[in-house]
Design a protein around this motif. Structure first.
Motif: not given
Length: 175
Positions: A63, A66, A70, A144, A147, A149
């Motif tokens: 998390w 990410r 971003n 993850e 985002g 595969s």
């Protein structure tokens, strides 16, 4: 971390555990130490602001990566528009070991700096992928964070490694 834990304690604990990852992301998206410090602060602010939205579906490290990526991408777009393209200023993080700085440490710092310069030249998503890989995240965690595969991680990572290798070769040959 328990879900009952207060946000300030959770934030401090995560900062202790994952602060290095935030610094690595910031270093890959900035050219100067001052910009790096600004971006780290921006990322930490976003982590704090986003903390209420953390639902525990992903691990804390995933998390935070990410949020960091971003934030770094948005920061880079804003800075690029505001300042225009910038040339890299060679700044090397302190990689010294105990004792005097010898030729081996100088060579190591040079290689690391060349690597970060090359990473900055990769497309943004490839740069993020390489950073996550260099930070020893597994394909599942990388998937993850980005985002995509797991199989796509492997394909994109191989392409990014080849591109990075070519950029490093170009850099070593000079202009």
């Amino acid at each position: 971390m328990s879900r009952c834990e207060d946000p300030e304690s959770r934030f401090k604990s995560w900062l202790d555990e994952h602060g290095g990852a935030v610094s690595k992301v910031a270093r890959a998206y900035t050219f100067t130490n001052e910009d790096r410090q600004d971006l780290v602060q921006e990322i930490l602010l976003q982590v704090w602001r986003s903390l209420p939205q953390f639902q525990g579906r992903a691990g804390a490290a995933t998390w935070i990566y990410r949020v960091a990526l971003n934030t770094a991408l948005a920061w880079r777009r804003r800075e690029h528009r505001r300042q225009g393209p910038r040339r890299s200023i060679v700044e090397i993080e302190d990689l010294s070991v105990a004792g005097p700085d010898g030729p081996q440490q100088a060579l190591q710092r040079e290689v690391v700096e060349r690597l970060y310069v090359a990473i900055r030249r990769l497309p943004k998503t490839d740069a993020a992928l390489v950073l996550l890989y260099l930070d020893d995240l597994g394909y599942r965690q990388i998937a993850e964070v980005l985002g995509i595969s797991e199989s796509n991680v492997g394909v994109k990572l191989n392409r990014a490694k080849r591109a990075l290798s070519e950029l490093m070769k170009e850099d070593s040959r000079g202009p």
